[in-house]
Motif scaffolding. Sequence first.
Motif, PDB file in Angstrom:
ATOM      1  N   TRP A   1      -4.764  17.617   8.991  1.00  0.00           N
ATOM      2  CA  TRP A   1      -5.554  17.779   7.775  1.00  0.00           C
ATOM      3  C   TRP A   1      -6.193  16.435   7.427  1.00  0.00           C
ATOM      4  CZ3 TRP A   1      -0.309  17.757   8.272  1.00  0.00           C
ATOM      5  CH2 TRP A   1       0.405  16.744   7.645  1.00  0.00           C
ATOM      6  N   CYS A   2      -7.176  16.462   6.537  1.00  0.00           N
ATOM      7  CA  CYS A   2      -7.846  15.244   6.089  1.00  0.00           C
ATOM      8  C   CYS A   2      -7.282  14.831   4.731  1.00  0.00           C
ATOM      9  CB  CYS A   2      -9.354  15.460   5.970  1.00  0.00           C
ATOM     10  SG  CYS A   2     -10.173  15.946   7.511  1.00  0.00           S
ATOM     11  N   VAL A   3      -7.205  13.512   4.500  1.00  0.00           N
ATOM     12  CA  VAL A   3      -6.670  13.013   3.238  1.00  0.00           C
ATOM     13  C   VAL A   3      -7.664  12.074   2.577  1.00  0.00           C
ATOM     14  CG1 VAL A   3      -4.285  13.178   4.067  1.00  0.00           C
ATOM     15  CG2 VAL A   3      -5.531  11.019   4.326  1.00  0.00           C
ATOM     16  N   ASN A   4      -7.413  11.770   1.301  1.00  0.00           N
ATOM     17  CA  ASN A   4      -8.217  10.779   0.590  1.00  0.00           C
ATOM     18  C   ASN A   4      -7.511   9.418   0.652  1.00  0.00           C
ATOM     19  OD1 ASN A   4      -6.081  11.028  -1.243  1.00  0.00           O
ATOM     20  ND2 ASN A   4      -7.242  12.343  -2.630  1.00  0.00           N
ATOM     21  N   THR A   5      -8.022   8.435  -0.052  1.00  0.00           N
ATOM     22  CA  THR A   5      -7.431   7.099   0.000  1.00  0.00           C
ATOM     23  C   THR A   5      -6.044   7.054  -0.630  1.00  0.00           C
ATOM     24  OG1 THR A   5      -8.660   6.555  -2.035  1.00  0.00           O
ATOM     25  CG2 THR A   5      -9.623   5.846   0.069  1.00  0.00           C
TER      26      THR A   5
ATOM     27  N   ASP B   1      -8.766  -6.705  -5.364  1.00  0.00           N
ATOM     28  CA  ASP B   1      -8.243  -5.809  -6.390  1.00  0.00           C
ATOM     29  C   ASP B   1      -7.131  -4.918  -5.846  1.00  0.00           C
ATOM     30  OD1 ASP B   1      -9.827  -6.618  -8.514  1.00  0.00           O
ATOM     31  OD2 ASP B   1     -11.472  -5.267  -7.973  1.00  0.00           O
ATOM     32  N   VAL B   2      -6.117  -4.688  -6.676  1.00  0.00           N
ATOM     33  CA  VAL B   2      -5.078  -3.718  -6.345  1.00  0.00           C
ATOM     34  C   VAL B   2      -5.694  -2.324  -6.428  1.00  0.00           C
ATOM     35  CG1 VAL B   2      -2.860  -2.751  -7.080  1.00  0.00           C
ATOM     36  CG2 VAL B   2      -3.258  -5.210  -7.219  1.00  0.00           C
ATOM     37  N   ASP B   3      -5.291  -1.426  -5.525  1.00  0.00           N
ATOM     38  CA  ASP B   3      -5.848  -0.077  -5.500  1.00  0.00           C
ATOM     39  C   ASP B   3      -5.137   0.811  -6.523  1.00  0.00           C
ATOM     40  OD1 ASP B   3      -6.236   2.820  -4.479  1.00  0.00           O
ATOM     41  OD2 ASP B   3      -7.619   1.651  -3.250  1.00  0.00           O
ATOM     42  N   ILE B   4      -5.897   1.655  -7.229  1.00  0.00           N
ATOM     43  CA  ILE B   4      -5.301   2.522  -8.255  1.00  0.00           C
ATOM     44  C   ILE B   4      -4.318   3.524  -7.649  1.00  0.00           C
ATOM     45  CG2 ILE B   4      -7.202   2.295  -9.897  1.00  0.00           C
ATOM     46  CD1 ILE B   4      -8.247   5.010  -8.939  1.00  0.00           C
ATOM     47  N   ALA B   5      -4.494   3.903  -6.383  1.00  0.00           N
ATOM     48  CA  ALA B   5      -3.552   4.833  -5.740  1.00  0.00           C
ATOM     49  C   ALA B   5      -2.184   4.179  -5.571  1.00  0.00           C
ATOM     50  CB  ALA B   5      -4.099   5.289  -4.388  1.00  0.00           C
ATOM     51  N   ASP B   6      -2.173   2.893  -5.217  1.00  0.00           N
ATOM     52  CA  ASP B   6      -0.915   2.170  -5.078  1.00  0.00           C
ATOM     53  C   ASP B   6      -0.242   2.012  -6.442  1.00  0.00           C
ATOM     54  OD1 ASP B   6      -1.656   1.934  -2.428  1.00  0.00           O
ATOM     55  OD2 ASP B   6      -2.459  -0.096  -2.665  1.00  0.00           O
ATOM     56  N   VAL B   7      -1.040   1.712  -7.469  1.00  0.00           N
ATOM     57  CA  VAL B   7      -0.506   1.561  -8.825  1.00  0.00           C
ATOM     58  C   VAL B   7       0.142   2.864  -9.290  1.00  0.00           C
ATOM     59  CG1 VAL B   7      -1.112   1.175 -11.250  1.00  0.00           C
ATOM     60  CG2 VAL B   7      -2.112  -0.257  -9.468  1.00  0.00           C
ATOM     61  N   ALA B   8      -0.556   3.981  -9.088  1.00  0.00           N
ATOM     62  CA  ALA B   8      -0.044   5.285  -9.519  1.00  0.00           C
ATOM     63  C   ALA B   8       1.260   5.623  -8.809  1.00  0.00           C
ATOM     64  CB  ALA B   8      -1.086   6.366  -9.265  1.00  0.00           C
TER      65      ALA B   8
ATOM     66  N   SER C   1       0.832  -1.208   0.000  1.00  0.00           N
ATOM     67  CA  SER C   1       0.000   0.000   0.000  1.00  0.00           C
ATOM     68  C   SER C   1       0.865   1.256   0.000  1.00  0.00           C
ATOM     69  CB  SER C   1      -0.916   0.024   1.229  1.00  0.00           C
ATOM     70  OG  SER C   1      -0.181   0.345   2.395  1.00  0.00           O
ATOM     71  N   LYS C   2       0.339   2.309  -0.618  1.00  0.00           N
ATOM     72  CA  LYS C   2       1.070   3.573  -0.718  1.00  0.00           C
ATOM     73  C   LYS C   2       1.390   4.134   0.653  1.00  0.00           C
ATOM     74  CE  LYS C   2       0.638   8.302  -2.465  1.00  0.00           C
ATOM     75  NZ  LYS C   2      -0.225   9.278  -3.170  1.00  0.00           N
ATOM     76  N   CYS C   3       0.488   3.986   1.608  1.00  0.00           N
ATOM     77  CA  CYS C   3       0.708   4.536   2.942  1.00  0.00           C
ATOM     78  C   CYS C   3       1.955   3.917   3.569  1.00  0.00           C
ATOM     79  CB  CYS C   3      -0.518   4.297   3.818  1.00  0.00           C
ATOM     80  SG  CYS C   3      -0.461   5.151   5.424  1.00  0.00           S
ATOM     81  N   LEU C   4       2.069   2.586   3.492  1.00  0.00           N
ATOM     82  CA  LEU C   4       3.236   1.917   4.071  1.00  0.00           C
ATOM     83  C   LEU C   4       4.514   2.278   3.319  1.00  0.00           C
ATOM     84  CD1 LEU C   4       1.789  -1.645   4.827  1.00  0.00           C
ATOM     85  CD2 LEU C   4       2.133   0.256   6.426  1.00  0.00           C
ATOM     86  N   LEU C   5       4.418   2.473   1.997  1.00  0.00           N
ATOM     87  CA  LEU C   5       5.587   2.852   1.210  1.00  0.00           C
ATOM     88  C   LEU C   5       6.082   4.242   1.586  1.00  0.00           C
ATOM     89  CD1 LEU C   5       4.487   1.542  -2.307  1.00  0.00           C
ATOM     90  CD2 LEU C   5       6.253   0.567  -0.838  1.00  0.00           C
ATOM     91  N   MET C   6       5.133   5.177   1.770  1.00  0.00           N
ATOM     92  CA  MET C   6       5.517   6.525   2.175  1.00  0.00           C
ATOM     93  C   MET C   6       6.164   6.514   3.555  1.00  0.00           C
ATOM     94  SD  MET C   6       2.354   8.883   0.789  1.00  0.00           S
ATOM     95  CE  MET C   6       2.902  10.298   1.745  1.00  0.00           C
ATOM     96  N   LYS C   7       5.601   5.726   4.458  1.00  0.00           N
ATOM     97  CA  LYS C   7       6.144   5.650   5.808  1.00  0.00           C
ATOM     98  C   LYS C   7       7.559   5.067   5.779  1.00  0.00           C
ATOM     99  CE  LYS C   7       4.518   4.780  10.469  1.00  0.00           C
ATOM    100  NZ  LYS C   7       4.356   6.230  10.696  1.00  0.00           N
ATOM    101  N   ALA C   8       7.779   4.058   4.932  1.00  0.00           N
ATOM    102  CA  ALA C   8       9.105   3.468   4.803  1.00  0.00           C
ATOM    103  C   ALA C   8      10.098   4.466   4.220  1.00  0.00           C
ATOM    104  CB  ALA C   8       9.031   2.222   3.918  1.00  0.00           C
TER     105      ALA C   8
ATOM    106  N   LEU D   1      10.475   0.923  -6.886  1.00  0.00           N
ATOM    107  CA  LEU D   1      10.262   0.255  -5.608  1.00  0.00           C
ATOM    108  C   LEU D   1      10.468  -1.255  -5.723  1.00  0.00           C
ATOM    109  CD1 LEU D   1       7.103   2.287  -4.630  1.00  0.00           C
ATOM    110  CD2 LEU D   1       9.273   2.366  -3.419  1.00  0.00           C
ATOM    111  N   PHE D   2      10.604  -1.748  -6.951  1.00  0.00           N
ATOM    112  CA  PHE D   2      10.831  -3.171  -7.169  1.00  0.00           C
ATOM    113  C   PHE D   2      12.286  -3.527  -6.871  1.00  0.00           C
ATOM    114  CE2 PHE D   2       7.025  -2.434  -9.611  1.00  0.00           C
ATOM    115  CZ  PHE D   2       6.300  -3.601  -9.472  1.00  0.00           C
ATOM    116  N   GLN D   3      12.507  -4.744  -6.471  1.00  0.00           N
ATOM    117  CA  GLN D   3      13.847  -5.230  -6.157  1.00  0.00           C
ATOM    118  C   GLN D   3      14.561  -5.646  -7.441  1.00  0.00           C
ATOM    119  OE1 GLN D   3      16.363  -5.168  -3.502  1.00  0.00           O
ATOM    120  NE2 GLN D   3      14.650  -5.987  -2.310  1.00  0.00           N
ATOM    121  N   ASN D   4      15.574  -4.869  -7.842  1.00  0.00           N
ATOM    122  CA  ASN D   4      16.387  -5.196  -9.034  1.00  0.00           C
ATOM    123  C   ASN D   4      15.533  -5.437 -10.269  1.00  0.00           C
ATOM    124  OD1 ASN D   4      18.700  -5.194  -7.352  1.00  0.00           O
ATOM    125  ND2 ASN D   4      18.256  -7.307  -6.739  1.00  0.00           N
TER     126      ASN D   4
END
Length: 273
Positions: A90-94, A180-187, A38-45, A199-202
Motif C-alpha cells: 500500500w502507499c503511505v503519506n509522510t 524544522d521538526v516534522d509535525i508527524a514526529d511531534v504527533a 523520525s516516526k518511521c524509525l520509532l515504529m520500526k524500533a 519515548l523519552f528517557q526517564n
Amino acid sequence: ACVCEKNKRVTNCREASGVCWCDSIGSRVSVNCGTLTSKCLLMKAEMAHTKSGRREKPKDAFEDTDGLYDPECENNGVFKAKQCNGSTCWCVNTAGVRRTDKHDADLKCNQLVRTMWIIIEMKHAERNSPLSTESLDKFFRDIITKRYQLNGRYVTNVLYEKPYITIDLKQNSSEKSSGDVDIADVAYYFEKDVKGDSLFQNNNLNLSIDNEALLFEKTVVYYVDEIAPEFSMKSLTPGLIAVIVVVVVAIVAAIVVLVLTRRRKGKYVKAEV
C-alpha cells in the motif's frame, strides 16, 4: 558513553563533538539524540521490541491506521512511499499512514505525499467544571514548542469544547525547512506521552494544568494530506457494504412489484422512483 534523552529505543550510544548519537533499534540508523527521532524509525524500533518479546505490542497503536507495522525507511529516516507486508502493499503519506487500498507487490507509489495538517483530538475525563481555555492554550503550546522542539508557527489552533481538546498542527512542504521538526514526529511523540508510553528517557509528560492532574479517556489523531487519499469501495467495511447491497436490492424489488401491479390492472403507467 551518553544517554539519549529523547529516545529510549536506541543502543550503542556515543558522544561526538558534544552531541549524543545512538543506533535506532531495528534499523541500526544513527540518530541525533538532541532532537526528535523520525516516526518511521520509532515504529520500526517498536516492532523490533515486539518481535523480541521484550515488551507487549500496544493494543491500541494507531486509531487512524491499520495498526502498528514494520515500516521500510529511507536512509534519512523518512517513510518509503510504498510499504508491504509480505505480498500485500500500500502507499503511505509522510506520517506513515495508509492512503490507498491494499494491492499486490506490483503497486506503484510514485511519490511520498506530504501530510500537511494533523488534528489531535483528546477527550478528558468527567469533571464538574470546565478547564480554563487560556491555561489549556498556553500549556499545550509550551509543551509542543519546548518538549518536542516544534516551531510555534506550526501550532495553528488549540480549541476547547468540553470535554474535547483539539490541537491543529499545520506544516506544508513549502513552509518546512530542513532544520524544522516534522509535525508527524511531534504527533507520534505526543500521542505516546498522553497514553503513558513515553519515548523519552526517564522523562514522562506531566499533564497538570493549574495544579490539577488532567486525565484523558481517548486520544485520536487525524491526518490531512496535500493530495487526497485514493480509497475505493474496497476499503468499505463489510457491514457498510452489506447495508448498501440491502438498500439497492430493496429499491429494485420495489420497482419490480410496482411494474407487475400496473400490468395486472391492464395498463402500464410510468412511475417515478
